[in-house]
Enzyme design. Structure first.
Site, PDB file in Angstrom:
ATOM      1  N   ARG A 177     -19.266 -39.599  60.555  1.00  0.00           N
ATOM      2  CA  ARG A 177     -18.560 -39.884  61.793  1.00  0.00           C
ATOM      3  C   ARG A 177     -19.174 -41.107  62.467  1.00  0.00           C
ATOM      4  NH1 ARG A 177     -19.793 -36.792  65.256  1.00  0.00           N
ATOM      5  NH2 ARG A 177     -21.171 -35.347  64.204  1.00  0.00           N
ATOM      6  N   TYR A 203     -13.410 -41.232  56.009  1.00  0.00           N
ATOM      7  CA  TYR A 203     -14.353 -40.108  56.039  1.00  0.00           C
ATOM      8  C   TYR A 203     -13.756 -38.912  56.810  1.00  0.00           C
ATOM      9  CZ  TYR A 203     -18.101 -37.019  57.239  1.00  0.00           C
ATOM     10  OH  TYR A 203     -18.832 -35.869  57.427  1.00  0.00           O
ATOM     11  N   LYS A 214     -12.120 -32.468  63.943  1.00  0.00           N
ATOM     12  CA  LYS A 214     -12.882 -32.825  65.150  1.00  0.00           C
ATOM     13  C   LYS A 214     -11.978 -33.438  66.228  1.00  0.00           C
ATOM     14  CE  LYS A 214     -16.756 -31.675  63.159  1.00  0.00           C
ATOM     15  NZ  LYS A 214     -17.378 -30.394  63.499  1.00  0.00           N
ATOM     16  N   HIS A 222     -17.606 -25.977  69.264  1.00  0.00           N
ATOM     17  CA  HIS A 222     -18.171 -26.303  67.945  1.00  0.00           C
ATOM     18  C   HIS A 222     -19.026 -25.115  67.499  1.00  0.00           C
ATOM     19  CE1 HIS A 222     -20.629 -29.539  65.512  1.00  0.00           C
ATOM     20  NE2 HIS A 222     -19.708 -28.972  64.772  1.00  0.00           N
ATOM     21  N   SER A 261     -24.177 -30.741  64.397  1.00  0.00           N
ATOM     22  CA  SER A 261     -23.829 -31.008  63.004  1.00  0.00           C
ATOM     23  C   SER A 261     -25.079 -30.993  62.123  1.00  0.00           C
ATOM     24  CB  SER A 261     -23.145 -32.367  62.894  1.00  0.00           C
ATOM     25  OG  SER A 261     -21.941 -32.341  63.604  1.00  0.00           O
ATOM     26  N   CYS A 318     -26.981 -28.523  61.350  1.00  0.00           N
ATOM     27  CA  CYS A 318     -28.074 -27.694  61.872  1.00  0.00           C
ATOM     28  C   CYS A 318     -27.883 -26.213  61.562  1.00  0.00           C
ATOM     29  CB  CYS A 318     -28.236 -27.921  63.367  1.00  0.00           C
ATOM     30  SG  CYS A 318     -28.859 -29.564  63.752  1.00  0.00           S
ATOM     31  N   GLY A 319     -26.996 -25.873  60.638  1.00  0.00           N
ATOM     32  CA  GLY A 319     -27.010 -24.510  60.125  1.00  0.00           C
ATOM     33  C   GLY A 319     -25.837 -23.607  60.465  1.00  0.00           C
ATOM     34  N   LYS A 320     -24.725 -24.125  60.979  1.00  0.00           N
ATOM     35  CA  LYS A 320     -23.583 -23.245  61.266  1.00  0.00           C
ATOM     36  C   LYS A 320     -23.002 -22.664  59.975  1.00  0.00           C
ATOM     37  CE  LYS A 320     -21.199 -26.268  63.550  1.00  0.00           C
ATOM     38  NZ  LYS A 320     -22.258 -27.288  63.501  1.00  0.00           N
ATOM     39  N   ASP A 350     -17.214 -23.530  61.779  1.00  0.00           N
ATOM     40  CA  ASP A 350     -17.386 -24.817  62.473  1.00  0.00           C
ATOM     41  C   ASP A 350     -16.745 -24.858  63.855  1.00  0.00           C
ATOM     42  OD1 ASP A 350     -18.509 -27.547  62.186  1.00  0.00           O
ATOM     43  OD2 ASP A 350     -16.425 -28.205  62.331  1.00  0.00           O
ATOM     44  N   ASN A 360     -25.172 -36.775  53.839  1.00  0.00           N
ATOM     45  CA  ASN A 360     -23.994 -36.189  54.501  1.00  0.00           C
ATOM     46  C   ASN A 360     -22.839 -35.984  53.507  1.00  0.00           C
ATOM     47  OD1 ASN A 360     -22.617 -35.156  56.812  1.00  0.00           O
ATOM     48  ND2 ASN A 360     -21.484 -37.079  56.994  1.00  0.00           N
ATOM     49  N   ARG A 402     -20.291 -33.917  51.228  1.00  0.00           N
ATOM     50  CA  ARG A 402     -19.598 -32.716  51.709  1.00  0.00           C
ATOM     51  C   ARG A 402     -18.801 -32.047  50.599  1.00  0.00           C
ATOM     52  NH1 ARG A 402     -20.082 -31.275  57.484  1.00  0.00           N
ATOM     53  NH2 ARG A 402     -21.455 -32.909  58.206  1.00  0.00           N
TER      54      ARG A 402
HETATM   55  P1  GTP Z   1     -21.532 -29.406  60.419  1.00  0.00           P
HETATM   56  O1  GTP Z   1     -20.687 -28.782  59.358  1.00  0.00           O
HETATM   57  O2  GTP Z   1     -21.823 -30.857  60.204  1.00  0.00           O
HETATM   58  O3  GTP Z   1     -21.066 -29.158  61.820  1.00  0.00           O
HETATM   59  O4  GTP Z   1     -23.017 -28.733  60.290  1.00  0.00           O
HETATM   60  P2  GTP Z   1     -23.495 -27.225  60.120  1.00  0.00           P
HETATM   61  O5  GTP Z   1     -24.049 -26.770  61.434  1.00  0.00           O
HETATM   62  O6  GTP Z   1     -22.494 -26.384  59.470  1.00  0.00           O
HETATM   63  O7  GTP Z   1     -24.741 -27.405  59.156  1.00  0.00           O
HETATM   64  P3  GTP Z   1     -25.130 -26.634  57.817  1.00  0.00           P
HETATM   65  O8  GTP Z   1     -25.039 -25.144  57.916  1.00  0.00           O
HETATM   66  O9  GTP Z   1     -24.392 -27.235  56.695  1.00  0.00           O
HETATM   67  O10 GTP Z   1     -26.687 -26.993  57.757  1.00  0.00           O
HETATM   68  C1  GTP Z   1     -27.154 -28.006  56.990  1.00  0.00           C
HETATM   69  C2  GTP Z   1     -28.651 -28.119  56.976  1.00  0.00           C
HETATM   70  O11 GTP Z   1     -29.346 -27.145  57.751  1.00  0.00           O
HETATM   71  C3  GTP Z   1     -29.142 -27.999  55.562  1.00  0.00           C
HETATM   72  O12 GTP Z   1     -30.066 -29.033  55.359  1.00  0.00           O
HETATM   73  C4  GTP Z   1     -29.827 -26.642  55.542  1.00  0.00           C
HETATM   74  O13 GTP Z   1     -30.833 -26.623  54.588  1.00  0.00           O
HETATM   75  C5  GTP Z   1     -30.359 -26.523  56.952  1.00  0.00           C
HETATM   76  N1  GTP Z   1     -30.497 -25.125  57.389  1.00  0.00           N
HETATM   77  C6  GTP Z   1     -29.506 -24.246  57.634  1.00  0.00           C
HETATM   78  N2  GTP Z   1     -29.989 -23.040  58.020  1.00  0.00           N
HETATM   79  C7  GTP Z   1     -31.339 -23.177  58.040  1.00  0.00           C
HETATM   80  C8  GTP Z   1     -32.415 -22.294  58.375  1.00  0.00           C
HETATM   81  O14 GTP Z   1     -32.222 -21.137  58.748  1.00  0.00           O
HETATM   82  N3  GTP Z   1     -33.675 -22.805  58.281  1.00  0.00           N
HETATM   83  C9  GTP Z   1     -33.918 -24.087  57.885  1.00  0.00           C
HETATM   84  N4  GTP Z   1     -35.166 -24.507  57.826  1.00  0.00           N
HETATM   85  N5  GTP Z   1     -32.931 -24.944  57.561  1.00  0.00           N
HETATM   86  C10 GTP Z   1     -31.668 -24.503  57.640  1.00  0.00           C
HETATM   87 MN    MN Z   2     -20.651 -26.896  58.594  1.00  0.00          MN
HETATM   88 MN    MN Z   3     -19.209 -29.568  62.665  1.00  0.00          MN
END
Ligand code: GTP
Ligand code: MN
Ligand code: MN
Length: 606
Positions: free
Chosen positions: A77, A217, A226, A246, A268, A270-272, A293, A387, A389
């Site tokens: 993005r 993208y 988004k 989000h 983004s 961060c683990g969703k 998401d 990034n 996907r």
């Molecule tokens: P968007 O789809 O971009 O909105 O992001 P998202 O929040 O869905 O992120 P996603 O779950 O794909 O997280 C991606 C990153 O977070 C990867 O590098 C994972 O390894 C890391 N991650 C996710 N959960 C954990 C966790 O519980 N601990 C740690 N250390 N890393 C995590």
């Molecule tokens: Mn995601």
């Molecule tokens: Mn997202």
């Protein structure tokens, strides 16, 4: 001179007029109305293979699936090219780029003039959420990218059934106009990933319209996601008294069979997606996915907040998704029907990325089309873009909850806010009330990731993980959150929690194992909701008492556990000026209640 031939048309008079108007400006060679059938999808995929955009993966590895490499400068993005063009500048305030809508249109119209020459213009009718919802949320994306058509078919409910319903209702819809900005002169050969150095991702919130130019993208080009489901929808939600967030939506069942639906907002990458597909590690606990998401939340007649996932697919961060961390995502893509963008290819017609398996393949073709061996990885060149996907149908997810199909959603018991913080923010903290929870969200911070262009690893404030997605004034957005609590029976509102899976211990490693083990945090949250555990009062909120967080069987030293859970008052005192600085950006628009919360926090830390 190119000629316009129209295959298909519509009884939706206004839509027919808009399509004609766009075609007259962008001058495509042909116009195609997307039906969404399997046959059409096969034709479009074949076209993308023929043009070199897609490489079909081996049928025995990933059936009906495709690899795709973007232009290396079109991978994420583009927040600095993203605009909220409200009529009044103040209505885009504090966090968004703004330009006067008339001036923006005067800038963009020359770019769109003839921009589809030599290409096909696709008209994609789509609905975000359910076609059977009380108020179906329609959109139409016009695009000159077949990649967008193939991806939109996975990410949203599209095609003839949607158009038929729109015609029946002569429905309002969000107008999404997208072009890669790469017209073709007569006889000019196309490139695998057409795009333009000039990029604009523009929203007209009052008109409920989106103009996206120059990028292919996903986050910039799949306008249902988004642009509509967050930016435009958040502006609609503000006007109409609901919330577009989000957030993932998780269904959690405890060993007693009690069900709780939990929403969580993390920035983004961060683990969703990971948490949404959690494999529980505690006996008797079951987790199922409603969304990964985006959550649209409305109040039901019973006063509870109900969430739906408006999407139809998963657009997940590939690196770090593996059999160890997120087996359910892996099982989803194994079923095929997926598109993988900017990952690496194996020699036997499959795909790979960092973190998919512990063993690295001996040879790959990297996302840049180069030979790659583990030695390159050790030298700092990953095989896949950070990034990169996967784009895959949500119905293939083994953990999909039946409630995904509820047109009016599921009642939310708790909302988690979280980000990537090496320090300061403990594993889990409960807010005292809705207002305090809104303060958690309003001050949410995270180290930046590769999901957007720009520096990685810098701490920035990301209110409710919506910083790049608030389609109106961010001060008004925070006010809207407070209003949601004030206008409704607070006892029925979700409880709010702040979490951090990313805190580091003294050795610099993650203090908390995360992933499946986050079940233990969710268990504490559910126990709190059920009123079966107490909590410690700390200056920042309520945290687990020693012994209440179930760590049985976890390979964790006491020091690591303490590092994960600690409320370090000095770190928090150091945080105060950063929150102050963030709030000062809002000037008078900052709701007084959030100012009050900052005062309270400051006093509690004194
Ligand atoms: P968007 O789809 O971009 O909105 O992001 P998202 O929040 O869905 O992120 P996603 O779950 O794909 O997280 C991606 C990153 O977070 C990867 O590098 C994972 O390894 C890391 N991650 C996710 N959960 C954990 C966790 O519980 N601990 C740690 N250390 N890393 C995590
Ligand atoms: Mn995601
Ligand atoms: Mn997202």
């Amino acid at each position: 001179m190119s000629t316009i031939s129209t295959q298909g048309t519509t009884h939706h008079t206004e839509l027919a007029g808009w399509v004609e108007e766009v075609a007259a400006r962008t001058r495509p060679d042909r116009v195609v109305w997307v039906t969404g059938t399997d046959e059409e999808s096969a034709e479009i995929n074949a076209l993308l293979v023929e043009g070199g955009t897609f490489v079909q993966l081996a049928e025995d590895k990933k059936p009906n699936s495709f690899y795709c490499a973007s232009d290396p400068d079109d991978v994420a993005r583009v927040e600095d090219r993203t605009y909220i063009c409200s009529v009044e500048e103040k209505d885009a305030g504090h966090t968004n780029n703004w330009m006067d809508p008339a001036q923006m249109k005067a800038t963009l119209e020359p770019l769109f003039d003839g921009c589809m020459t030599g290409r096909t213009m696709y008209v994609i009718p789509f609905v975000m959420g359910h076609l059977e919802a009380d108020q179906p949320m329609f959109g139409v994306e016009i695009t000159d990218s077949a990649y967008v058509v193939a991806s939109m078919r996975i990410m949203a409910r599209i095609g003839t059934p949607v158009l038929a319903k729109m015609e029946e209702l002569q429905a309002d819809y969000v107008k999404g106009l997208h072009s890669v900005g790469a017209p073709l002169a007569d006889g000019q050969a196309d490139v695998p990933w057409p795009c333009n150095d000039t990029k604009y991702i523009v929203h007209f919130p009052e008109e409920r319209a989106i103009w996206s130019y120059g990028s292919g993208y996903g986050g910039n080009a799949l306008l249902g996601k988004k642009c509509y489901a967050l930016r435009i929808a958040s502006a609609m939600a503000h006007d109409e008294g609901w919330m577009a967030e989000h957030m993932l939506i998780l269904k959690l069942t405890n060993p007693e069979g009690v069900v709780h639906y939990i929403a969580a907002a993390f920035p983004s990458a961060c683990g969703k997606t990971n948490l949404a597909m959690l494999e529980t590690t505690l006996p008797g606990w079951k987790a199922e996915t409603v969304g990964d998401d985006i959550a649209w939340m409305r109040f039901g007649d019973d006063g509870q907040l109900y969430a739906v996932n408006p999407e139809f697919g998963l657009f997940g961060v590939a690196p770090g998704t593996g059999y160890g961390t997120n087996p359910n995502a892996m099982h989803t893509i194994e079923r095929g029907n997926s598109i993988f963008t900017n990952v690496a290819r194996t020699d036997d017609g499959d795909i790979w990325w960092e973190g998919m398996t512990d063993d690295k393949p001996e040879h790959l073709t990297s996302w840049k089309g180069k030979d790659w061996t583990p030695a390159d990885g050790e030298a700092g060149t990953p095989s896949s873009h950070p990034n990169s996907r996967f784009c895959t149908p949500i119905e293939q997810l083994p953990t999909l909850a039946q409630e995904y199909y509820e047109p009016n959603g599921v009642p939310i018991s708790a909302i988690l806010f979280g980000g990537r913080r090496k320090t300061t923010v403990p594993l889990v903290t409960e807010a005292r009330d809705w207002q305090h929870g809104t303060f958690f969200g309003a001050t949410l911070s995270s180290e930046t990731t590769a999901a957007a262009t720009g520096a990685v690893g810098v701490v920035r404030r990301d209110p409710m993980a919506m910083l790049p997605f608030i389609g109106y004034n961010a001060g008004d957005y925070l006010g809207h959150w407070l209003d949601m609590g004030k206008q409704h029976d607070e006892s029925k509102m979700p409880k709010i929690y702040l979490v951090n899976w990313f805190r580091r211990d003294a050795d610099g490693g993650f203090a908390w194992p995360g992933f499946g083990e986050n079940t233990r945090v969710l268990k504490w949250v559910v126990d709190r909701l059920e009123g079966t555990v107490g909590a410690d009062e700390t200056p920042i909120g309520l945290t687990p008492r020693a012994g209440d967080l179930d760590v049985e069987g976890l390979d964790l030293t006491d020091e690591q556990l303490a590092a994960a859970l600690a409320v370090d008052e000095q770190e928090w005192r150091d945080e105060l000026p950063l929150i102050r600085e963030w709030f000062d950006k809002f000037g008078d628009a900052l709701p007084q209640q959030l100012e009050d919360e900052l005062q309270t926090l400051t006093q509690r830390l004194a």
